[in-house]
Write a protein that holds these residues in place. Structure first.
Motif, mmCIF file in Angstrom:
data_model
loop_
_atom_site.group_PDB
_atom_site.id
_atom_site.type_symbol
_atom_site.label_atom_id
_atom_site.label_comp_id
_atom_site.label_asym_id
_atom_site.label_seq_id
_atom_site.Cartn_x
_atom_site.Cartn_y
_atom_site.Cartn_z
ATOM 1 N N TYR A 25 3.203 7.168 -0.705
ATOM 2 C CA TYR A 25 1.928 7.486 -1.518
ATOM 3 C C TYR A 25 1.677 8.513 -1.884
ATOM 4 C CZ TYR A 25 0.201 7.006 -5.677
ATOM 5 O OH TYR A 25 -0.913 7.052 -7.030
ATOM 6 N N TYR A 41 -1.718 4.951 -6.564
ATOM 7 C CA TYR A 41 -2.125 4.378 -4.860
ATOM 8 C C TYR A 41 -2.757 2.809 -4.924
ATOM 9 C CZ TYR A 41 -4.814 5.458 -1.323
ATOM 10 O OH TYR A 41 -5.507 5.144 0.275
ATOM 11 N N VAL A 42 -3.680 2.901 -6.040
ATOM 12 C CA VAL A 42 -4.162 1.167 -5.261
ATOM 13 C C VAL A 42 -3.167 0.436 -5.632
ATOM 14 C CG1 VAL A 42 -6.158 -0.473 -5.987
ATOM 15 C CG2 VAL A 42 -6.780 1.710 -6.639
ATOM 16 N N TRP A 96 -0.186 0.407 -4.787
ATOM 17 C CA TRP A 96 0.767 0.489 -4.097
ATOM 18 C C TRP A 96 -0.131 -0.178 -2.597
ATOM 19 C CZ3 TRP A 96 -0.803 4.200 0.589
ATOM 20 C CH2 TRP A 96 0.399 4.360 1.524
ATOM 21 N N LEU A 97 -1.050 0.263 -2.595
ATOM 22 C CA LEU A 97 -2.468 -0.714 -1.403
ATOM 23 C C LEU A 97 -2.015 -1.908 -1.501
ATOM 24 C CD1 LEU A 97 -5.826 1.594 -0.506
ATOM 25 C CD2 LEU A 97 -3.380 1.430 0.796
ATOM 26 N N GLU A 98 -2.176 -2.583 -2.902
ATOM 27 C CA GLU A 98 -1.495 -3.918 -2.824
ATOM 28 C C GLU A 98 -0.903 -4.534 -2.424
ATOM 29 O OE1 GLU A 98 -1.908 -4.589 -7.237
ATOM 30 O OE2 GLU A 98 -4.328 -4.956 -7.474
ATOM 31 N N MET A 131 1.008 -3.013 0.137
ATOM 32 C CA MET A 131 0.625 -2.416 1.318
ATOM 33 C C MET A 131 -0.032 -4.031 2.381
ATOM 34 S SD MET A 131 2.765 -0.147 2.469
ATOM 35 C CE MET A 131 1.494 1.137 4.014
ATOM 36 N N GLY A 151 -1.419 9.354 2.475
ATOM 37 C CA GLY A 151 -2.377 8.484 1.455
ATOM 38 C C GLY A 151 -2.631 9.423 -0.327
ATOM 39 N N LEU A 169 -9.642 -1.996 2.543
ATOM 40 C CA LEU A 169 -8.897 -3.190 2.462
ATOM 41 C C LEU A 169 -9.392 -4.197 3.287
ATOM 42 C CD1 LEU A 169 -5.420 -2.353 2.304
ATOM 43 C CD2 LEU A 169 -6.902 -2.631 0.697
ATOM 44 N N LEU A 205 -11.893 -2.327 -2.000
ATOM 45 C CA LEU A 205 -10.729 -1.552 -2.890
ATOM 46 C C LEU A 205 -9.732 -2.225 -3.826
ATOM 47 C CD1 LEU A 205 -9.291 1.840 -0.637
ATOM 48 C CD2 LEU A 205 -7.812 0.608 -2.636
ATOM 49 N N LEU A 206 -9.147 -3.256 -3.549
ATOM 50 C CA LEU A 206 -8.059 -4.219 -4.730
ATOM 51 C C LEU A 206 -9.302 -5.004 -5.104
ATOM 52 C CD1 LEU A 206 -5.560 -4.852 -1.989
ATOM 53 C CD2 LEU A 206 -6.395 -2.960 -2.835
ATOM 54 N N ARG A 261 -10.630 -4.969 -8.326
ATOM 55 C CA ARG A 261 -10.524 -4.081 -9.012
ATOM 56 C C ARG A 261 -11.279 -5.247 -10.042
ATOM 57 N NH1 ARG A 261 -5.524 -1.050 -9.688
ATOM 58 N NH2 ARG A 261 -4.547 -3.670 -9.206
#
Lengths: 364, 364, 364, 364
Positions: C214, C227-228, C230-232, C234, D113, D317, D339-340, D342
């Motif tokens: 991504y 992006y977020v 996707w990070l979730e 990951m 990224g 993270l 970051l997650l 939200r």
């Protein structure tokens, strides 16, 4: 009047560049030209100019691309294997019509070869080694003073024609020390580099510019309709360079029955042999091409018409001799004394005056 | 009898290599030769042979050094800008006397130029673009079948002379599709590669070997006392290659008053023009060099003696025409029809039969 | 039953990879792991698999990117300075979720350091040295057999989680020779690599695929809105890896009052010291993490609850000891015996059983 | 008094470097830090200092090696993928004990990224990402003024400890514009760089010097008997750095029952949330580490003893939260807002004051 000093040929490159207003030098070390980058690394930064030792020769030649595109007088130097690495960049520089100077201090080849003196890169220098049929003026000095002067001329001609210019030195010229009178030579006015990329804010007309070769976008110097019309322009430019930039020296050539043709350090060896031969009454002279491209074909043809015979002396297996043969067109004898024409088994292949004299006597 | 199939010229490279017993291909993508690495990437691994896409063209050419030093039949292919990047490696390969094959599918230059067809790398291919005065046999096919056959010949000549061999194709030959009869050609026996570096345990005599150019250590092929004696050997080898490997084709040349000289795809265009001209009663023929180095100088000189005039046709600003002029020595007319000799402003510079015919008529 | 043979640890990497169905190896030489690329260069090609010595470690790691993206089982190996060069690639591999195996045979650092044994890359291996917060399972074998087995496990876990896996060896394990029973281990079924880029014609659904991280385009594995998200995905995957892949060995740990924590060759040194100490009646045991990430934090915490004290033994200035301290949370003594804890001024820093035993006695 | 101006954080890097007497900048472009090399390319040359855009990040970091070895104050800057490419060089710089400054403007990872803001390189910056267990002081500014000041401190600390120093910025700090008072800060005297390689003629004692890491030859700074004794020296130096260079800021922390821990731009977001929370009567404060290595473990432990609970806020993270957990040792609650976490599905992962405030309320 300029400063007089005793310097090596490789150092004279630096003084010439400085007197030409060189803004930056980019290079990578290789014997026998290491004194050149060493000189620039010491002398440029303290004058507010740029010296960069790049990661490789491929990097150095592309740094010339960037510096020249920004309108600066930039240069590099290398020896034979490094010259091989610069061939793609040479072709790109020619295509983008970027003025810059490349000093090539020849050593023995092919490949890694030998770090000794040699004249074995003549053909690739004069025949667009990087491919694509570009042309570059090639200047061949024969003394420390001339190295200094031709470096300045090289920058002038590069700017005049928007083209890379090669100065072809060798391992002997680079290392001998001679008196140098270092002063700036005025070759006349040059057009402003209004094509240079200076950043939009510093551009007079406030427009962005891009430098690249056809056909990735708009032409760098103005409107070419297509690839062929761009090549027409390039072909015409190369013809103009060929027509206007020929330079050569003659020595005792007026009444010569045997004309030696030699360049670089070998031309000086030949002069010494000629001096002795003349003292012996032999009618021998020298034609020394200063520009290897363009080559003095017509000068030679005129001598053919006068009944001259020719002896090409080169520190190679025979490269410039091809150009002499092109000029002579089979209408006169062309002899060759090269790297293998040894006088003694132990002389290491250096072209020495005694060996040249012997050949002059044999042919006279 | 071989397999018959309809393939592009770029694919014929692969079939030729396969029939030559090629062990490995190393390359980097560039238009207009991408079908070549694509073919090898698909066909070599499943036959237990090696395909590597290298990081760059400088990497690819040095992988040939390694593969050839180990005694394998290895090759690469590229187009003009990539050829520039391979010049240092070419000089090293020649110096180390390593047999290998390089396919150069020419595109328009200089620099990035154009991805169109062209014949603009003739001079650097035949004049040791990487410097140091090495020589490499250069083969110029003119059909898909001949690409296939000359690739095999290239491997044979490389092994025979322990030297890199270049196959010079172009963007048109690479992309046209023709019938190919793919079979192995027997060129005769070759000496064993007893000089190859195979690891001490696999070496017959149990001794380690090293491959490198003079003078970094012991000579790769046996005792050279010094650099000059090594060059003597190299010069002699180049002479042998020049003397023994000349190849060319003639077409309607016996009674020709006007002899066209052309290679590659342009030679086929010329043949078509000649057919029409002959039907009109014009005495015109073709000399097609198959080896560009060595070049058929003497063949041309013999034609000069018979009173021929010459028309060189090239998809360039004029490169092979230099060799024709060397041969002719000013004793006959040499005309040139090149990339800029456009018939129509819109024809993009391609050399078309109609334009050649027009020139034939004008000169007849 | 597998084949039994006497091999070095570095060779066991090869046998393990072969038994895991490894398709290709890409690497660059560096001591003390040169036996690994040497093995692959000899054994892979004759089995129709791919070995490439790349131009550099940066090249090798990106070749893994290409090979893994095409659905093949690929690997590399290196030592510490080369590992530094692979960090950008490691981060890209993790981002693109590409399964592959990297063997790191640690040597002394920092920088060029020493070619001796060491355990000084623990922190960067377990803390995403290339940046961006990715995680990679890290397996630490302690014998030649375990190297072989964990290489197979590494390929399995890489495929299972679509993530690079590191096998952390060292200069002693790589060079010792032990009996190896080489056979394929069945870890169970794996999902098909339907995400792999195989060329449109070989793709089952006839659709092109692209592999990248991504956010350069469509997600490689399916729909991430941004992006977020996707990070979730990951972060969740890393948690699953942490929860499911913990592996460790205990030795005399049940009644241990002093628990040694060590990995790799040092764990074996510790076992020898423990054997002697047990013979002396000392209640000492060992926890050997087999996965360094995930790390057995809870196993240690359970021992803290039982009143254990800890001695971490590492061939470094102290790296894994950080993880032990995280686990212990200040609730028990954590002692450290490292590279500088020399028994004799002349022992060169190797962790020897006598020195460990001495420390056990001191702490018991 | 210094000059006051409105500048972006990335520009403040330049002014700080200038006020620190930076001699040269070497770098390669990458978002979101391109304003930094742009600034240096414009401002350094006209002051007689050196700017070089290198061929790559691997080139840039090695140019720091050369510049620092010659005794100059040199620096580079990059963002996360470029940081990965610099890891080998970082380890070499640490091993050779060369003072220099690296600015890392973090973006979202892993891999390519996102070019957005992030704090995802904390772990590899503080855990020797290049391997070999070196340590580097890491400074984390939270305002444009502090960027300017900490760059100066970074040069001072680098020289003081002969070690590379990292300044960890991010994509938000780099792009916001604030008032900057640009003046040189005097941190006190530094020892002369008598170890620097200046060329034999410029060396005071006339002796040549060499800079390299153990064990390629003589030690750069004086007599280490062997690798282990060199590591003893390195370990001692790292301990001195850890003991003497801790820096942090507290905000409303005296009576805080809930202590937020945050660095960089996130710390400012936290301050805003704290202001609101305090207005609501909530006893909340902030600990902002200014040095990430060394980390303020003891400061946190003291707060644990006072009964504090913790909330770590990071744009990742979860990375620094590991260090907070190490400090807290399980003796207090450690919450994480990352970051997650939200607030709204659409907020793109940025840590906003409202979300922090919400968490403060939830935990109070």
């Amino acid at each position: 009047m300029g400063e007089r000093m005793l310097v090596q040929g490789n150092e004279a490159v630096g003084w010439g560049a400085l007197n030409a207003g060189c803004d930056g030098f980019f290079g990578y070390p290789i014997t026998p030209q290491n004194e050149i980058p060493e000189w620039f690394s010491r002398e440029l930064p303290k004058r507010g100019k740029v010296f960069v030792q790049s990661q490789s020769e491929t990097g150095a030649i592309m740094m010339l691309y960037g510096g020249a595109a920004a309108g600066f007088r930039v240069m590099t130097s290398t020896s034979s294997p490094g010259w091989g690495l610069m061939q793609e960049g040479m072709s790109h520089l020619a295509a983008a019509e970027l003025p810059c100077v490349i000093v090539l201090v020849q050593r023995g080849g092919p490949g890694q070869g030998s770090v000794r003196h040699a004249q074995m890169d003549y053909l690739c220098v004069t025949r667009s080694g990087g491919g694509g049929g570009y042309k570059n003026i090639s200047l061949a000095p024969a003394s420390v003073q001339e190295i200094h002067d031709l470096i300045q001329l090289a920058f002038y001609l590069a700017d005049k024609h928007c083209n890379p210019v090669v100065v072809l030195s060798d391992g002997i010229l680079g290392l001998i020390a001679e008196t140098l009178e270092a002063k700036t030579i005025d070759f006349g006015p040059l057009p402003e580099k209004d094509w240079a990329v200076r950043g939009r804010d510093r551009q007079r007309d406030g427009k962005r510019r891009f430098i690249h070769s056809y056909p990735s976008g708009a032409p760098p110097r103005g409107g070419y309709a297509n690839y062929v019309s761009w090549l027409e322009h390039m072909g015409k430019k190369y013809q103009e360079m060929a027509d206007s930039e020929l330079r050569y020296e003659t020595y005792h050539s007026e009444d010569a029955a045997l004309l030696l043709v030699a360049y670089g350090y070998v031309a000086r060896v030949c002069k010494e042999a000629i001096n002795t031969a003349r003292a012996e009454g032999l009618k021998v002279g020298l034609l020394r091409p200063i520009t290897l491209w363009p080559f003095p074909y017509q000068v030679i043809r005129d001598k053919v018409d006068l009944g001259c015979r020719f002896l090409v002396v080169e520190d190679s297996l025979g490269q410039m001799v091809e150009d002499v043969r092109i000029a002579v067109q089979g209408r006169a004898e062309v002899h060759f004394l090269g790297l293998l024409s040894r006088h003694l088994p132990t002389d290491g292949g250096m072209i020495l005056p005694g060996r040249v004299l012997e050949e002059i006597r044999r042919l006279s």
